[in-house]
Scaffold this active site. Sequence first.
Site, short mmCIF file in Angstrom:
data_model
loop_
_atom_site.label_atom_id
_atom_site.label_comp_id
_atom_site.label_asym_id
_atom_site.label_seq_id
_atom_site.Cartn_x
_atom_site.Cartn_y
_atom_site.Cartn_z
N ARG A 184 -3.00 11.78 2.85
CA ARG A 184 -3.23 10.96 1.66
C ARG A 184 -3.47 11.87 0.45
NH1 ARG A 184 -4.96 5.67 2.07
NH2 ARG A 184 -4.62 5.71 -0.17
N GLN A 233 -0.28 4.86 0.91
CA GLN A 233 -0.50 5.06 2.35
C GLN A 233 0.80 5.43 3.06
OE1 GLN A 233 -3.49 4.75 4.26
NE2 GLN A 233 -2.13 5.79 5.69
N HIS A 252 0.88 -1.18 0.00
CA HIS A 252 0.00 0.00 0.00
C HIS A 252 0.91 1.23 0.00
CE1 HIS A 252 -3.50 2.33 0.28
NE2 HIS A 252 -3.95 2.02 1.48
#
Length: 308
Positions: free
Chosen positions: A291, A136, A133
């Site tokens: 983000r 992230q 990810h």
Amino acid sequence: MTGTPRHFLNLLDFTPEQLRGMLSLASELKELLKKGERPLLLKDKVLAMIFERQSTRTRVSFDVGMRQLGGQTLMLTGQEMQLSREETLSDTARVMSRYVDAIMIRILSHDDLLELAGASSVPVINGLTRRAHPCQVMADVMTFEENRGSIEGAKIAWVGDSNNVMASWVHAAKLLGARLDIAVPEEYGPDQGMLADIRAAGSAVRLMEDPHEAVKDADLVITDTWVSMGDTDEVERRRILKPYRVNPNLMAEAGKDALFMHCLPAHRGDEVTDEVIDGPQSVVFDEAENRLHAQKAILCWVFGIETL
Ligand code: CP
Ligand code: NVA
């Protein structure tokens, strides 16, 4: 477009300098936004977003980020596309490349992500797979550095399940010079691929089972859900992972000024207690906000824009 597209699939695909460049751009874009300035760096670009799984933060932050940069998005789910009727990912990529300027996808199989990217002539961004990810962790590093300065040499503790977010933290620690102690139970330890990444990180990453040992002197304590998307053994996981709950006692064993992070969504009372996630050391909502800023920089990078 000629040549290999500028994909964003995995942090290990980048040099530390490239990641540093994206983090700087993210901070600059954040500053500008706070002043009400929205440079239209991606004017009229179209990002297709394909979600094979649920999302709140990734979906909304990519959508808003593209709009702030002057671009547009298409929200698609695997279920409503011909992907659900066995059209291949490579054919899908070849078709979509004729329509849109970039693709962001959340799909559990990392091999599927690679198949899509391999056939795409436009940049592909990893919006989460079972293996990584990276968006992230870019936001996480940005959040740490806003609060505590450079992550180089910082001591980070990961506590709980070994999953996609943890894997991207292994990559970030290796590339950015942080020290990462990972405490996970034997039953839910890293798979072979992740173990190889941990070994490749050398002394930057240590693997252990004891959460108390991992958090000792940590500048940052991180956890995540015990049940990631695609996991089926929820009851067993909640039983085995219980000693890894981040509660005030565990946080008290970390460094005095340690931050707490969680990518969200949180399962309050399982991996983290309300006192910790809502407490003064928690930066989870800054992390969620970042983000947006980190991904705007990633979007710029895939379109070849590295500085303002
Ligand atoms: N942290 C994260 O990726 O959240 P979503 O699943 O809501 O996108
Ligand atoms: N590890 C979690 C992250 C969710 C954003 C999952 O894969 O479900």
